[in-house]
Design an enzyme around this catalytic site. Structure first.
Site, PDB file in Angstrom:
ATOM      1  N   ILE A 129       0.815  -1.218   0.000  1.00 53.11           N
ATOM      2  CA  ILE A 129       0.000   0.000   0.000  1.00 53.11           C
ATOM      3  C   ILE A 129       0.847   1.266   0.000  1.00 53.11           C
ATOM      4  O   ILE A 129       0.299   2.364  -0.046  1.00 53.11           O
ATOM      5  CB  ILE A 129      -0.971   0.021   1.201  1.00 53.11           C
ATOM      6  CG1 ILE A 129      -0.215  -0.139   2.527  1.00 53.11           C
ATOM      7  CG2 ILE A 129      -2.020  -1.058   1.048  1.00 53.11           C
ATOM      8  CD1 ILE A 129      -1.131  -0.087   3.738  1.00 53.11           C
ATOM      9  N   ASP A 139       9.892  13.872  11.144  1.00 52.19           N
ATOM     10  CA  ASP A 139       9.497  13.719   9.739  1.00 52.19           C
ATOM     11  C   ASP A 139       8.009  14.024   9.570  1.00 52.19           C
ATOM     12  O   ASP A 139       7.279  13.291   8.907  1.00 52.19           O
ATOM     13  CB  ASP A 139       9.811  12.308   9.241  1.00 52.19           C
ATOM     14  CG  ASP A 139       9.886  12.227   7.720  1.00 52.19           C
ATOM     15  OD1 ASP A 139      10.009  13.294   7.079  1.00 52.19           O
ATOM     16  OD2 ASP A 139       9.819  11.118   7.173  1.00 52.19           O
TER      17      ASP A 139
END
Length: 664
Positions: A16, A133
């Site tokens: 995915i 991040d």
């Protein structure tokens, strides 16, 4: 990778996503029967022993983060050299895809997303975990509109491949200036990245872009962002101020904590005055001079690992500032120009602006006035009416609506929306909150994890897996839930459920060789019921000793029955005894004597004798000692005359009749 089963439990079904450090797969947890996401670290990172050590530490830290706005980490490990993390499978789309599909997002939704991300960051920062991040790709927007932040702790693990800060981790479009330089980070670095995310969400454009990651990161360090309102004029000055404060180049000038930034966003959503903190008056974005070293840009928009610089290069002069407050936005990119020319340009621009403003005022005056709908979000209906009417509008329809974000009795929104341009005298409709929609918590008893998750979500609640536990509930079904079934709760409430591993089992003690009393006490102290049965004769186990048990080992539930079998000792038939001397006795006396001694296998034969009276025993075939199953024959006198030995037969000790030979 499709079809592979990690640790004998997580079966990969489809890929995915892919990033610079890992690939993400959809998988089936074959133990709990639920869908999960499995992040598989790429081999070049999994092969580094320092990385793997920090990876384990950070994965464990991420698993401890508990927030409705953080993707849960269920498990992590290593399978045949492949390191993986098992996470909650979140239905929805990532914020980056939403921005790419729709462009700029409604600014109240932008603030709501930012508030939820701040709440997630506050939880992480409280545990000394810095995300490092934050980017829209790591923010999942669920069908109910709430967000979940992914990859907590993972970035920190990747940033710890080397002990020295010789590499920097991040995504160039969202990386903070200090992160690009390899400096030590704190929570304000995450807030800078979040500011970049909110900037993009509110405008539909990145704050800094370029042909490659190197140029983007250089702009993060060296340039101030264009104020969002210059890209999207609809942006409210308060939201713009929040975004630009989060994106201050100097970490000291940003929000001090994620919670402080959340309060500012909440105030904006509720229509309250926005507090930008102690350094609001300076309101200056400081532009750092310097350059950013080469950056790996293999994955577009992906997390990049870049060599750090130990010091800033370039001009050493004073840092430039940009005033982003409402009313007169100066934008100094640090370029030196003639002051006279600059003054001329500014004066010319002001003249042009004033001229345009004059024309606009004249037109609006001629047509009754064009202004903006006031923002009455969070106000009472009465206060909202007064504000709308004071702005020259007519209050139209007032409707009610459920809301999990706005308290009952307060305004959720207006139609047209706040800040929309609208001629005076027009109608403004109001939507008032009646509080969160109530629902009944479903009964999860006997449901699998997947069924429970679906039932909770279908009922409008948020599902949370509480863990595994032993219980009387059937294995792999819900053992308990909180809140209890039938409880009335607000829509969006978190429903926690636990999965049963079956009843608690206890090891069955081995009591073979113990005497009966000791064996019984041992088993009962372990929580079992004891059944005692006679065993058999045994040459190995003495009489009264346990010779076998059922079950012998394994595990049982407390209270279950364990049967023990007690030895009868040695078989008497195998024990040698003295053989009675019956010579000279009558036949009946001899047989009775032998039977009494245990010898039941007795035979009789007859023989003529001139010396032994008829009917008396002449001799016996066995003397001394013998086992009681030994065959003993007695020879009985038939008197003088011919003998008859064909009538030999064993005798029954209970039969008083003996057979004799009448031949004489």
């Amino acid at each position: 990778m499709i079809g592979r089963v990690f640790n004998g439990r997580y079966r990969i079904t489809e890929r995915i996503g892919i990033g610079g450090m890992a690939e993400v797969y959809k998988a089936q947890d074959q133990v709990l029967g639920r869908t999960v996401a499995v992040k598989v670290m790429l081999p070049q990172y999994a092969a580094d022993p320092e990385f793997t050590a920090r990876f384990k530490q950070e994965a464990a830290s991420a698993a401890n983060l508990q927030s409705p706005y953080i993707v849960n980490v269920y498990d992590w490990g290593q399978d045949d050299g492949t390191y993986f993390i098992v996470m909650e499978f979140v239905r929805g789309t990532d914020l980056k895809s939403a921005i790419q599909q729709r462009g700029a997002i409604n600014q109240r939704k932008v603030a709501e997303i930012g508030s939820q991300v701040c709440q997630a960051l506050s939880v992480a920062h409280g545990l000394d975990i810095i995300h490092r991040d934050i980017k829209p790709q790591n923010i999942m927007v669920q069908p109910d509109g709430n967000v979940k932040v992914m990859d907590f702790g993972i970035a920190r693990a990747k940033n710890s491949v080397k002990t020295q800060t010789s590499s920097v981790l991040g995504t160039a479009h969202y990386i903070s200036p200090e992160q690009a330089q390899g400096k030590e980070l704190d929570g304000t670095s995450d807030m800078y990245s979040l500011g970049c995310v909110l900037y993009e969400a509110a405008t539909g454009q990145l704050p800094f872009d370029g042909p490659d990651a190197v140029s983007v990161a250089m702009r993060q360090v060296n340039e101030a962002p264009v104020p969002p309102s210059q890209i999207n004029p609809e942006i409210h000055p308060d939201l713009e101020a929040i975004i630009l404060k989060a994106m201050e180049k100097n970490p000291v000038n940003r929000f001090r904590t994620a919670r402080e930034m959340k309060h500012a966003l909440d105030d904006f959503m509720m229509g309250r005055p926005v507090n930008l903190g102690e350094n609001v008056n300076s309101a200056a974005t400081q532009v750092m001079n310097g350059v950013v070293p080469p950056i790996s840009n293999d994955v577009p928009g992906g997390t990049a690992v870049m060599p750090a610089v130990s010091s800033m290069n370039g001009n050493s002069g004073p840092m430039k500032t940009v005033d982003y407050r409402a009313g007169g936005k100066e934008f100094d990119m640090g370029k030196k120009k003639s002051s006279k020319r600059t003054v001329g340009i500014v004066i010319g621009a002001l003249v042009a602006i004033l001229a345009i403003a004059g024309i606009a005022l004249a037109v609006s005056g001629a047509f009754g006035g064009q202004t903006r709908v006031p923002d009455v979000t969070g106000q009472t209906e009465e206060a909202a009416r007064q504000a709308i009417e004071a702005a020259g509008y007519v209050v139209g329809e007032v409707t009610e609506e459920n809301s999990t974000d706005t308290v009952s009795g307060r305004v959720i929104r207006t139609d047209p929306a706040a800040d929309s341009e609208l001629a005076k005298g027009e109608t403004v409709n109001i939507v008032v909150s009646i509080g969160a929609k109530k629902g009944t918590v479903p009964d999860l008893n006997g449901k699998t994890a997947e069924e429970a998750q679906q039932m909770i979500e279908d009922a409008g609640f948020v599902a949370k897996f509480g863990g595994n536990e032993s219980s009387d509930a059937e294995e792999n079904t819900v053992s308990r839930q909180d809140p209890a079934s039938g409880t009335e709760a607000d829509e969006g409430t978190t429903i926690t459920y636990w999965i049963s591993t079956g009843p608690e089992l206890t090891n069955v003690p081995n009591v073979i060789g113990d005497d009966q009393a000791t064996a019984r006490a041992t088993l009962e102290s372990a929580g079992f019921t004891v059944s005692i049965q006679d065993g058999e004769y045994s040459d190995r186990y003495d009489e009264g000793v346990v010779m076998s048990q059922e079950p012998n080992g394994g595990q049982l539930e407390a209270g279950e029955t364990v049967t023990i079998y007690i030895s009868l000792g040695k078989d008497p038939a195998t024990i040698p005894v003295n053989v009675p001397a019956v010579t000279g006795m009558s036949e009946s006396e001899a047989i009775s004597e032998l039977n009494s001694a245990g010898f039941t296998n007795v035979g009789v034969s007859y023989e003529s004798s001139n010396t032994v009276p008829e009917g008396d025993v002449i001799r016996q075939t066995q003397s001394g000692t013998a086992t009681t199953d030994t065959y003993i024959e007695i020879v009985v006198s038939s008197g003088s005359g011919s003998s008859s030995t064909d009538d030999t037969q064993p005798t029954d000790p209970d039969d008083s009749t003996t057979q004799s030979d009448s031949q004489g």
